[in-house]
Design an enzyme around this catalytic site. Structure first.
Site, PDB file in Angstrom:
ATOM      1  N   SER A  68      11.860  23.066 -17.577  1.00  0.00           N
ATOM      2  CA  SER A  68      11.255  23.280 -16.262  1.00  0.00           C
ATOM      3  C   SER A  68       9.862  22.675 -16.218  1.00  0.00           C
ATOM      4  O   SER A  68       9.729  21.469 -16.352  1.00  0.00           O
ATOM      5  CB  SER A  68      11.255  24.744 -15.817  1.00  0.00           C
ATOM      6  N   HIS A  73      -3.697  23.838 -11.149  1.00  0.00           N
ATOM      7  CA  HIS A  73      -4.572  23.431 -10.047  1.00  0.00           C
ATOM      8  C   HIS A  73      -5.924  24.055 -10.375  1.00  0.00           C
ATOM      9  O   HIS A  73      -5.995  25.261 -10.616  1.00  0.00           O
ATOM     10  CB  HIS A  73      -4.054  23.933  -8.695  1.00  0.00           C
ATOM     11  N   CYS A  88      13.245  28.195 -18.616  1.00  0.00           N
ATOM     12  CA  CYS A  88      14.539  28.858 -18.693  1.00  0.00           C
ATOM     13  C   CYS A  88      14.862  29.142 -20.155  1.00  0.00           C
ATOM     14  O   CYS A  88      14.440  28.419 -21.042  1.00  0.00           O
ATOM     15  CB  CYS A  88      15.618  28.009 -18.042  1.00  0.00           C
TER      16      CYS A  88
END
Length: 127
Positions: A68, A73, A88
């Site tokens: 994944s 940010h 996952c």
């Protein structure tokens, strides 16, 4: 045709707010932190894509993983970084991954939550 149960998908999404950080405008530092975080999680690093907004400005980007992603940010003017770690499989260590990022960015405070993600649906054969 009778539907058969699909194997369950189990993922965990750790969402964290890091406060009191430094180095948040340093693209090389953020890249190192994401790479080391992927390794600490036991994930497969495919690529890192980052964008720095200029001197003294934040960095946004993602480590693309076979399992994944890890994203960031940052707002250096507030000493703040928003982190997402979505993986996952139960074998991955999200906490170790977050600890690497928090240490690299010298966070003084970490607020986190983990969201269980996945499905236990059915799939139809032949459709």
């Amino acid at each position: 045709m009778r539907a058969r149960a699909a194997p369950p998908y189990e993922g965990r999404h750790l969402i964290a707010d890091l406060h009191g950080c430094s180095g948040l405008a340093d693209v090389a530092l953020v890249e190192r932190a994401l790479a080391e975080a992927a390794e600490a999680a036991g994930a497969t690093l495919l690529d890192i894509r980052l964008h720095g907004f200029g001197p003294g400005q934040g960095v946004t980007g993602v480590a693309l993983l076979g399992e994944s992603h890890i994203s960031i940010h940052s707002w250096p003017e507030h000493g703040y970084a928003a982190i997402d770690i979505f993986l996952c499989g139960a074998r991955h260590d999200l906490e170790a991954s977050l600890a690497v990022i928090a240490r690299q960015l010298r966070a003084t405070s970490v607020v986190k939550q983990v969201v269980e993600r996945g499905y236990r649906g059915v799939s139809s054969e032949g459709s």
